[in-house]
Design a protein around this motif. Structure first.
Motif, PDB file in Angstrom:
ATOM      1  N   VAL A  46       0.844  -1.199   0.000  1.00 12.92           N
ATOM      2  CA  VAL A  46       0.000   0.000   0.000  1.00 12.92           C
ATOM      3  C   VAL A  46       0.878   1.247   0.000  1.00 12.92           C
ATOM      4  O   VAL A  46       0.651   2.179  -0.777  1.00 12.92           O
ATOM      5  CB  VAL A  46      -0.952   0.001   1.213  1.00 12.92           C
ATOM      6  CG1 VAL A  46      -1.674   1.339   1.341  1.00 12.92           C
ATOM      7  CG2 VAL A  46      -1.951  -1.139   1.106  1.00 12.92           C
TER       8      VAL A  46
ATOM      9  N   LYS B  68       2.512   5.444  -2.506  1.00 13.59           N
ATOM     10  CA  LYS B  68       2.176   6.759  -1.960  1.00 13.59           C
ATOM     11  C   LYS B  68       3.383   7.378  -1.282  1.00 13.59           C
ATOM     12  O   LYS B  68       4.191   6.691  -0.680  1.00 13.59           O
ATOM     13  CB  LYS B  68       1.050   6.644  -0.912  1.00 13.59           C
ATOM     14  CG  LYS B  68      -0.216   6.012  -1.426  1.00 13.59           C
ATOM     15  CD  LYS B  68      -0.981   6.984  -2.247  1.00 13.59           C
ATOM     16  CE  LYS B  68      -2.311   6.354  -2.672  1.00 13.59           C
ATOM     17  NZ  LYS B  68      -2.947   7.058  -3.725  1.00 13.59           N
TER      18      LYS B  68
ATOM     19  N   TYR C  62      -1.695  -1.727   7.290  1.00  7.43           N
ATOM     20  CA  TYR C  62      -2.787  -2.007   6.372  1.00  7.43           C
ATOM     21  C   TYR C  62      -2.926  -3.520   6.215  1.00  7.43           C
ATOM     22  O   TYR C  62      -2.069  -4.158   5.611  1.00  7.43           O
ATOM     23  CB  TYR C  62      -2.539  -1.365   5.008  1.00  7.43           C
ATOM     24  CG  TYR C  62      -2.614   0.128   5.051  1.00  7.43           C
ATOM     25  CD1 TYR C  62      -3.839   0.782   4.997  1.00  7.43           C
ATOM     26  CD2 TYR C  62      -1.466   0.897   5.171  1.00  7.43           C
ATOM     27  CE1 TYR C  62      -3.919   2.166   5.047  1.00  7.43           C
ATOM     28  CE2 TYR C  62      -1.527   2.279   5.223  1.00  7.43           C
ATOM     29  CZ  TYR C  62      -2.759   2.904   5.165  1.00  7.43           C
ATOM     30  OH  TYR C  62      -2.827   4.268   5.218  1.00  7.43           O
TER      31      TYR C  62
ATOM     32  N   CYS D 245      -4.610  -6.948   4.676  1.00  5.05           N
ATOM     33  CA  CYS D 245      -5.325  -7.446   3.501  1.00  5.05           C
ATOM     34  C   CYS D 245      -6.120  -8.679   3.901  1.00  5.05           C
ATOM     35  O   CYS D 245      -5.612  -9.528   4.642  1.00  5.05           O
ATOM     36  CB  CYS D 245      -4.356  -7.838   2.389  1.00  5.05           C
ATOM     37  SG  CYS D 245      -3.726  -6.458   1.444  1.00  5.05           S
TER      38      CYS D 245
ATOM     39  N   SER E 188      -4.478  -0.292  -2.275  1.00  5.33           N
ATOM     40  CA  SER E 188      -4.384   1.073  -1.784  1.00  5.33           C
ATOM     41  C   SER E 188      -4.913   1.138  -0.362  1.00  5.33           C
ATOM     42  O   SER E 188      -5.198   0.112   0.254  1.00  5.33           O
ATOM     43  CB  SER E 188      -5.183   2.013  -2.701  1.00  5.33           C
ATOM     44  OG  SER E 188      -6.572   1.753  -2.576  1.00  5.33           O
ATOM     45  N   GLN E 189      -5.097   2.350   0.128  1.00  3.78           N
ATOM     46  CA  GLN E 189      -5.610   2.536   1.475  1.00  3.78           C
ATOM     47  C   GLN E 189      -7.068   2.104   1.590  1.00  3.78           C
ATOM     48  O   GLN E 189      -7.534   1.813   2.682  1.00  3.78           O
ATOM     49  CB  GLN E 189      -5.460   3.992   1.899  1.00  3.78           C
ATOM     50  CG  GLN E 189      -3.994   4.389   2.049  1.00  3.78           C
ATOM     51  CD  GLN E 189      -3.829   5.872   2.244  1.00  3.78           C
ATOM     52  OE1 GLN E 189      -4.433   6.658   1.523  1.00  3.78           O
ATOM     53  NE2 GLN E 189      -3.000   6.260   3.196  1.00  3.78           N
ATOM     54  N   SER E 190      -7.783   2.028   0.482  1.00  2.88           N
ATOM     55  CA  SER E 190      -9.195   1.638   0.550  1.00  2.88           C
ATOM     56  C   SER E 190      -9.317   0.159   0.902  1.00  2.88           C
ATOM     57  O   SER E 190      -8.587  -0.691   0.389  1.00  2.88           O
ATOM     58  CB  SER E 190      -9.918   1.919  -0.767  1.00  2.88           C
ATOM     59  OG  SER E 190      -9.633   0.930  -1.722  1.00  2.88           O
ATOM     60  N   LYS E 191     -10.226  -0.129   1.797  1.00  2.00           N
ATOM     61  CA  LYS E 191     -10.422  -1.504   2.267  1.00  2.00           C
ATOM     62  C   LYS E 191     -10.798  -2.435   1.115  1.00  2.00           C
ATOM     63  O   LYS E 191     -10.353  -3.584   1.057  1.00  2.00           O
ATOM     64  CB  LYS E 191     -11.487  -1.530   3.354  1.00  2.00           C
ATOM     65  CG  LYS E 191     -11.681  -2.887   3.978  1.00  2.00           C
ATOM     66  CD  LYS E 191     -12.617  -2.826   5.155  1.00  2.00           C
ATOM     67  CE  LYS E 191     -12.915  -4.209   5.637  1.00  2.00           C
ATOM     68  NZ  LYS E 191     -12.512  -4.490   6.959  1.00  2.00           N
ATOM     69  N   GLU E 192     -11.612  -1.961   0.177  1.00  2.00           N
ATOM     70  CA  GLU E 192     -12.051  -2.785  -0.951  1.00  2.00           C
ATOM     71  C   GLU E 192     -10.882  -3.259  -1.805  1.00  2.00           C
ATOM     72  O   GLU E 192     -10.887  -4.380  -2.305  1.00  2.00           O
ATOM     73  CB  GLU E 192     -13.052  -2.016  -1.833  1.00  2.00           C
ATOM     74  CG  GLU E 192     -14.358  -1.688  -1.147  1.00  2.00           C
ATOM     75  CD  GLU E 192     -14.264  -0.479  -0.205  1.00  2.00           C
ATOM     76  OE1 GLU E 192     -13.362   0.361  -0.387  1.00  2.00           O
ATOM     77  OE2 GLU E 192     -15.083  -0.411   0.716  1.00  2.00           O
ATOM     78  N   SER E 193      -9.877  -2.421  -1.973  1.00  2.00           N
ATOM     79  CA  SER E 193      -8.719  -2.797  -2.799  1.00  2.00           C
ATOM     80  C   SER E 193      -7.845  -3.839  -2.115  1.00  2.00           C
ATOM     81  O   SER E 193      -7.008  -4.462  -2.748  1.00  2.00           O
ATOM     82  CB  SER E 193      -7.880  -1.565  -3.140  1.00  2.00           C
ATOM     83  OG  SER E 193      -7.129  -1.136  -2.019  1.00  2.00           O
ATOM     84  N   ARG E 194      -8.051  -4.018  -0.821  1.00  6.32           N
ATOM     85  CA  ARG E 194      -7.249  -4.962  -0.046  1.00  6.32           C
ATOM     86  C   ARG E 194      -7.996  -6.257   0.248  1.00  6.32           C
ATOM     87  O   ARG E 194      -7.584  -7.047   1.080  1.00  6.32           O
ATOM     88  CB  ARG E 194      -6.758  -4.294   1.248  1.00  6.32           C
ATOM     89  CG  ARG E 194      -5.774  -3.180   0.960  1.00  6.32           C
ATOM     90  CD  ARG E 194      -5.237  -2.502   2.207  1.00  6.32           C
ATOM     91  NE  ARG E 194      -6.218  -1.569   2.758  1.00  6.32           N
ATOM     92  CZ  ARG E 194      -6.794  -1.689   3.947  1.00  6.32           C
ATOM     93  NH1 ARG E 194      -6.497  -2.698   4.737  1.00  6.32           N
ATOM     94  NH2 ARG E 194      -7.657  -0.793   4.366  1.00  6.32           N
TER      95      ARG E 194
END
Length: 115
Positions: free
Chosen positions: A43, A47, A55, A57, A97-103
């Motif tokens: 993640v 950035k 973070y 996953c 990314s930082q979004s939970k859905e992407s993890r």
């Protein structure tokens, strides 16, 4: 005009091919059909100036997910415990990314890196 369209199409294709294929992290916990694995490094590598937070996953396990050790020996889900380091090979490359859905990802293979 045609040159612009070709440039946009090539850019889109290249962007779609840059997702993460695998990552290493600490196994936090084990659920019914998933592992929770630290993927902070993946993640944060995309950035600048990201806060120093963890973070996790959610790594979904399917009937096709393979389990092994570093030497390629077959393992089962029961051979994995919290706090070990694992390498997760994704079923399809993904951008995390930082979004939970992407993890929320699916594993093709999970490799135990230490015992």
């Amino acid at each position: 005009m045609i040159r612009t369209v070709v440039f946009v199409l090539v850019s889109l294709l290249l962007t779609g091919c840059t997702g993460t294929k695998s990552f290493e992290g600490t196994l936090y916990s084990i659920g019914e059909n998933y592992f929770v694995v630290d993927c902070s490094h993946e993640v944060k590598k995309r950035k600048n100036n990201v806060e120093d937070i963890s973070y996790p996953c959610t790594v979904r396990i399917t009937n096709q997910t393979k389990f092994s050790d570093e030497d390629g020996n077959k393992l089962s889900v029961d051979d994995f415990t919290a706090e070990v380091t694992v390498k997760v090979i994704l079923a399809t490359p993904q951008t995390m990314s930082q979004s939970k859905e992407s993890r929320d990802i699916e594993a093709r293979e999970i490799i135990l890196l230490n015992r």
